[in-house]
Write a protein that holds these residues in place. Structure first.
Motif, PDB file in Angstrom:
ATOM      1  N   LEU A 239      37.220  33.306  39.616  1.00  0.00           N
ATOM      2  CA  LEU A 239      36.967  32.188  38.618  1.00  0.00           C
ATOM      3  C   LEU A 239      38.471  31.902  37.853  1.00  0.00           C
ATOM      4  O   LEU A 239      38.320  31.188  37.126  1.00  0.00           O
ATOM      5  CB  LEU A 239      35.884  32.516  37.595  1.00  0.00           C
ATOM      6  CG  LEU A 239      34.564  32.273  38.174  1.00  0.00           C
ATOM      7  CD1 LEU A 239      33.327  32.808  37.137  1.00  0.00           C
ATOM      8  CD2 LEU A 239      34.137  30.914  38.755  1.00  0.00           C
ATOM      9  N   GLY A 240      39.229  32.632  38.132  1.00  0.00           N
ATOM     10  CA  GLY A 240      40.725  32.705  37.548  1.00  0.00           C
ATOM     11  C   GLY A 240      40.906  33.370  36.409  1.00  0.00           C
ATOM     12  O   GLY A 240      41.812  33.215  35.645  1.00  0.00           O
ATOM     13  N   TRP A 241      40.099  34.253  36.144  1.00  0.00           N
ATOM     14  CA  TRP A 241      40.070  35.332  34.832  1.00  0.00           C
ATOM     15  C   TRP A 241      41.152  36.564  35.413  1.00  0.00           C
ATOM     16  O   TRP A 241      40.791  36.891  36.483  1.00  0.00           O
ATOM     17  CB  TRP A 241      38.915  35.607  34.452  1.00  0.00           C
ATOM     18  CG  TRP A 241      38.012  34.461  33.493  1.00  0.00           C
ATOM     19  CD1 TRP A 241      37.606  33.338  34.347  1.00  0.00           C
ATOM     20  CD2 TRP A 241      37.988  34.201  32.232  1.00  0.00           C
ATOM     21  NE1 TRP A 241      37.066  32.544  33.120  1.00  0.00           N
ATOM     22  CE2 TRP A 241      37.441  32.999  32.068  1.00  0.00           C
ATOM     23  CE3 TRP A 241      38.249  35.118  31.259  1.00  0.00           C
ATOM     24  CZ2 TRP A 241      37.065  32.702  30.766  1.00  0.00           C
ATOM     25  CZ3 TRP A 241      38.038  34.556  29.767  1.00  0.00           C
ATOM     26  CH2 TRP A 241      37.323  33.360  29.577  1.00  0.00           C
ATOM     27  N   GLU A 242      41.629  37.100  34.397  1.00  0.00           N
ATOM     28  CA  GLU A 242      42.507  38.540  34.981  1.00  0.00           C
ATOM     29  C   GLU A 242      41.524  39.495  34.177  1.00  0.00           C
ATOM     30  O   GLU A 242      41.744  39.765  33.028  1.00  0.00           O
ATOM     31  CB  GLU A 242      43.940  38.325  34.117  1.00  0.00           C
ATOM     32  CG  GLU A 242      44.668  39.407  34.562  1.00  0.00           C
ATOM     33  CD  GLU A 242      45.766  39.050  35.317  1.00  0.00           C
ATOM     34  OE1 GLU A 242      46.422  40.149  36.027  1.00  0.00           O
ATOM     35  OE2 GLU A 242      46.498  37.865  35.357  1.00  0.00           O
ATOM     36  N   PRO A 243      41.090  40.182  35.252  1.00  0.00           N
ATOM     37  CA  PRO A 243      40.296  41.356  34.747  1.00  0.00           C
ATOM     38  C   PRO A 243      41.496  42.531  34.248  1.00  0.00           C
ATOM     39  O   PRO A 243      42.379  43.219  35.126  1.00  0.00           O
ATOM     40  CB  PRO A 243      39.636  42.066  35.732  1.00  0.00           C
ATOM     41  CG  PRO A 243      39.501  40.774  36.817  1.00  0.00           C
ATOM     42  CD  PRO A 243      40.816  39.891  36.510  1.00  0.00           C
ATOM     43  N   LEU A 244      41.323  42.750  33.044  1.00  0.00           N
ATOM     44  CA  LEU A 244      42.355  43.990  32.467  1.00  0.00           C
ATOM     45  C   LEU A 244      41.591  45.402  32.336  1.00  0.00           C
ATOM     46  O   LEU A 244      40.980  45.537  31.418  1.00  0.00           O
ATOM     47  CB  LEU A 244      42.583  43.429  30.996  1.00  0.00           C
ATOM     48  CG  LEU A 244      43.566  42.208  30.826  1.00  0.00           C
ATOM     49  CD1 LEU A 244      44.030  41.985  29.280  1.00  0.00           C
ATOM     50  CD2 LEU A 244      44.772  42.516  31.694  1.00  0.00           C
ATOM     51  N   ARG A 245      41.464  45.773  33.742  1.00  0.00           N
ATOM     52  CA  ARG A 245      40.968  47.100  33.846  1.00  0.00           C
ATOM     53  C   ARG A 245      41.971  48.168  33.606  1.00  0.00           C
ATOM     54  O   ARG A 245      42.589  48.445  34.457  1.00  0.00           O
ATOM     55  CB  ARG A 245      40.232  47.144  35.193  1.00  0.00           C
ATOM     56  CG  ARG A 245      39.152  46.128  35.566  1.00  0.00           C
ATOM     57  CD  ARG A 245      38.044  46.533  36.514  1.00  0.00           C
ATOM     58  NE  ARG A 245      38.019  47.927  36.276  1.00  0.00           N
ATOM     59  CZ  ARG A 245      38.216  49.014  37.474  1.00  0.00           C
ATOM     60  NH1 ARG A 245      38.988  48.449  38.345  1.00  0.00           N
ATOM     61  NH2 ARG A 245      37.733  50.192  37.068  1.00  0.00           N
ATOM     62  N   ASN A 246      41.916  48.712  32.398  1.00  0.00           N
ATOM     63  CA  ASN A 246      42.886  49.929  32.039  1.00  0.00           C
ATOM     64  C   ASN A 246      44.381  49.153  32.280  1.00  0.00           C
ATOM     65  O   ASN A 246      45.073  50.272  33.024  1.00  0.00           O
ATOM     66  CB  ASN A 246      42.497  51.175  32.589  1.00  0.00           C
ATOM     67  CG  ASN A 246      41.063  51.479  32.405  1.00  0.00           C
ATOM     68  OD1 ASN A 246      40.678  51.313  31.110  1.00  0.00           O
ATOM     69  ND2 ASN A 246      40.126  51.844  33.372  1.00  0.00           N
ATOM     70  N   ARG A 247      44.767  48.076  32.004  1.00  0.00           N
ATOM     71  CA  ARG A 247      46.039  47.660  32.331  1.00  0.00           C
ATOM     72  C   ARG A 247      46.662  46.674  31.348  1.00  0.00           C
ATOM     73  O   ARG A 247      45.751  46.301  30.368  1.00  0.00           O
ATOM     74  CB  ARG A 247      46.076  47.252  33.750  1.00  0.00           C
ATOM     75  CG  ARG A 247      45.127  46.157  34.054  1.00  0.00           C
ATOM     76  CD  ARG A 247      45.293  45.499  35.710  1.00  0.00           C
ATOM     77  NE  ARG A 247      46.588  44.803  35.762  1.00  0.00           N
ATOM     78  CZ  ARG A 247      46.573  43.268  35.430  1.00  0.00           C
ATOM     79  NH1 ARG A 247      45.388  42.817  35.076  1.00  0.00           N
ATOM     80  NH2 ARG A 247      47.894  42.680  35.743  1.00  0.00           N
ATOM     81  N   HIS A 248      47.535  46.157  31.530  1.00  0.00           N
ATOM     82  CA  HIS A 248      47.884  45.375  30.389  1.00  0.00           C
ATOM     83  C   HIS A 248      49.021  44.000  31.050  1.00  0.00           C
ATOM     84  O   HIS A 248      49.466  44.203  32.199  1.00  0.00           O
ATOM     85  CB  HIS A 248      48.982  45.886  29.251  1.00  0.00           C
ATOM     86  CG  HIS A 248      50.359  46.189  29.653  1.00  0.00           C
ATOM     87  ND1 HIS A 248      50.386  47.509  30.054  1.00  0.00           N
ATOM     88  CD2 HIS A 248      51.652  45.925  29.546  1.00  0.00           C
ATOM     89  CE1 HIS A 248      51.750  47.639  30.285  1.00  0.00           C
ATOM     90  NE2 HIS A 248      52.453  46.821  30.015  1.00  0.00           N
ATOM     91  N   LEU A 249      49.103  42.914  30.268  1.00  0.00           N
ATOM     92  CA  LEU A 249      50.073  41.895  30.752  1.00  0.00           C
ATOM     93  C   LEU A 249      50.834  41.772  29.176  1.00  0.00           C
ATOM     94  O   LEU A 249      50.599  41.828  28.261  1.00  0.00           O
ATOM     95  CB  LEU A 249      49.310  40.511  31.335  1.00  0.00           C
ATOM     96  CG  LEU A 249      48.196  40.089  30.559  1.00  0.00           C
ATOM     97  CD1 LEU A 249      48.805  39.206  29.472  1.00  0.00           C
ATOM     98  CD2 LEU A 249      47.237  39.323  31.365  1.00  0.00           C
ATOM     99  N   LEU A 250      51.766  40.907  29.553  1.00  0.00           N
ATOM    100  CA  LEU A 250      52.811  40.538  28.301  1.00  0.00           C
ATOM    101  C   LEU A 250      52.615  39.110  28.309  1.00  0.00           C
ATOM    102  O   LEU A 250      52.753  38.161  29.109  1.00  0.00           O
ATOM    103  CB  LEU A 250      54.141  40.763  28.863  1.00  0.00           C
ATOM    104  CG  LEU A 250      54.592  42.264  29.171  1.00  0.00           C
ATOM    105  CD1 LEU A 250      56.037  42.529  29.591  1.00  0.00           C
ATOM    106  CD2 LEU A 250      54.261  43.234  27.944  1.00  0.00           C
TER     107      LEU A 250
END
Length: 385
Positions: A239-250
């Motif tokens: 659906l275009g969502w970013e699953p943050l499974r024990n990670r990060h983005l900037l």
């Protein structure tokens, strides 16, 4: 204590039904025998029927109709129990002090007052649960946030709990409201649904229409781990969502950077799903420790770990604000916060949402749902600017 906890699931339903039955029928009302017998039969039927419907609805059979019946009975009897105890006691004392009528008159006044209050609260609570949540706007100052990221708009939805009651149209209207908020970042902190992604996909599909200028991010809640969590992770990704499974983005703007991290729910490891666990070190691995951190974690109780790692702001749900008063007192025994913004340690702030949907009983009493708009502010920003 362990022995006591073992018997709570057996004793609690009996008390929930027996106490109102006693207060409304057997405390001096002097009802005609047919009224007493019919009223007692209804309470016994509720006591027997509620757990049966809950098991058929939420057990292996997953019968939505039975779940609706069981959940509705649970919510209704909780409200009836609460006000039988509170209003039944206080009103009776007030009537005695005011010397109103005789014992039978006072008992009957209490019965009708409790029934009337319960009916009004359930009707109001149902309307509150089914409406599109109001938007709660809040400015949050993050001392380490660079001026280039001042006025970053973060929208939080959580605990949508798509379930036995079909809320596809409600879901679409929630997403329309989110899209009206001009968000830089939209976050969903878990408990998307009660049921598998395949079963609740139609209700969740509108989440694919959510718009944000910088990103849409998601972390799992405990209810995903009752319903094949990996399926929800995969669907949200589709659906275009970013699953943050024990990670990060900037998130970068104006020469400044915000670390947006996420962890699996704290119940993930006990689920037995390979690779699923709450791992904050993994979520922050490779991130510059001097940068501010926005963390998504479903349960507020994770804030102790967040504070130990110097996280600036944690976003959570899970509590529903108690959902049906006075249940929030019980929630407070398990979580460090029930709703709103709180501070933990020298640096860390926690925002706990009351949730966008509802779990189980289709009622919200004195715990309104919300869509949250958090405006992140850098230090020294003029108030209201």
């Amino acid at each position: 204590m362990q022995l006591l906890m073992r018997y709570v699931p057996l004793v609690a339903p009996v008390l929930l039904w027996a106490v109102p039955c006693w207060v409304l029928l057997y405390t001096g009302q002097g009802w005609p025998l047919p009224v007493t017998l019919i009223g007692t039969a209804l309470f016994v039927l509720g006591l027997a029927g509620m757990p049966l419907a809950m098991v058929r609805g939420h057990g292996r059979r997953q019968q939505d109709g039975a779940a609706i019946v069981g959940d509705t009975l649970l919510g209704a009897v909780w409200v009836l129990f609460t006000w039988s105890v509170l209003l039944g006691t206080l009103l009776r004392l007030a009537l005695v002090a005011a010397d109103v009528g005789d014992g039978q008159d006072r008992a009957r006044i209490v019965t009708w007052a409790v029934l009337g209050t319960t009916a009004v609260l359930l009707a109001w609570g149902y309307a509150e649960a089914r409406r599109v949540p109001r938007v709660r706007r809040l400015e949050v100052e993050l001392p380490r946030l660079g001026s280039g990221l001042d006025n970053t708009r973060v929208v939080l939805i959580t605990d949508t709990h798509y379930g036995p009651l079909d809320r596809a149209s409600w879901s679409a209207r929630v997403c329309e409201t989110v899209n009206s908020l001009d968000a830089d970042l939209v976050c969903h902190t878990g408990d998307i649904a009660d049921g598998t992604a395949e079963r609740r996909q139609a209700q969740a599909a509108p989440l694919g229409t959510v718009q944000a200028t910088r990103g849409r991010v998601y972390v799992t809640g405990n209810h995903e781990y009752y319903s094949e969590a990996q399926g929800w992770v995969d669907l949200m990704n589709e659906l275009g969502w970013e699953p943050l499974r024990n990670r990060h983005l900037l998130l970068e703007r104006g020469g400044d950077t915000l670390v947006v991290a996420g962890v699996d729910d704290v119940t993930a490891e006990s689920s037995g799903l390979p690779g699923h666990r709450a791992h904050l070190d993994g979520a922050l691995e490779g991130a510059d420790p001097d940068l501010p951190v926005l963390l998504l974690a479903h349960q507020p109780t994770f804030v102790d770990r967040a504070a130990a790692h110097g996280v600036d702001l944690q976003l959570s749900g899970h509590t529903h604000g108690g959902q049906i008063w006075p249940f929030h007192y019980l929630v407070r025994l398990d979580q460090p916060a029930v709703a709103g913004l709180s501070r933990h340690g020298d640096r860390t702030q926690l925002y706990t949402s009351r949730g966008t949907g509802f779990w189980g009983p289709p009622f919200r009493v004195l715990a309104p749902s919300e869509i949250t708009l958090l405006v992140l502010c850098s230090p020294g920003r003029p108030a209201g600017a």
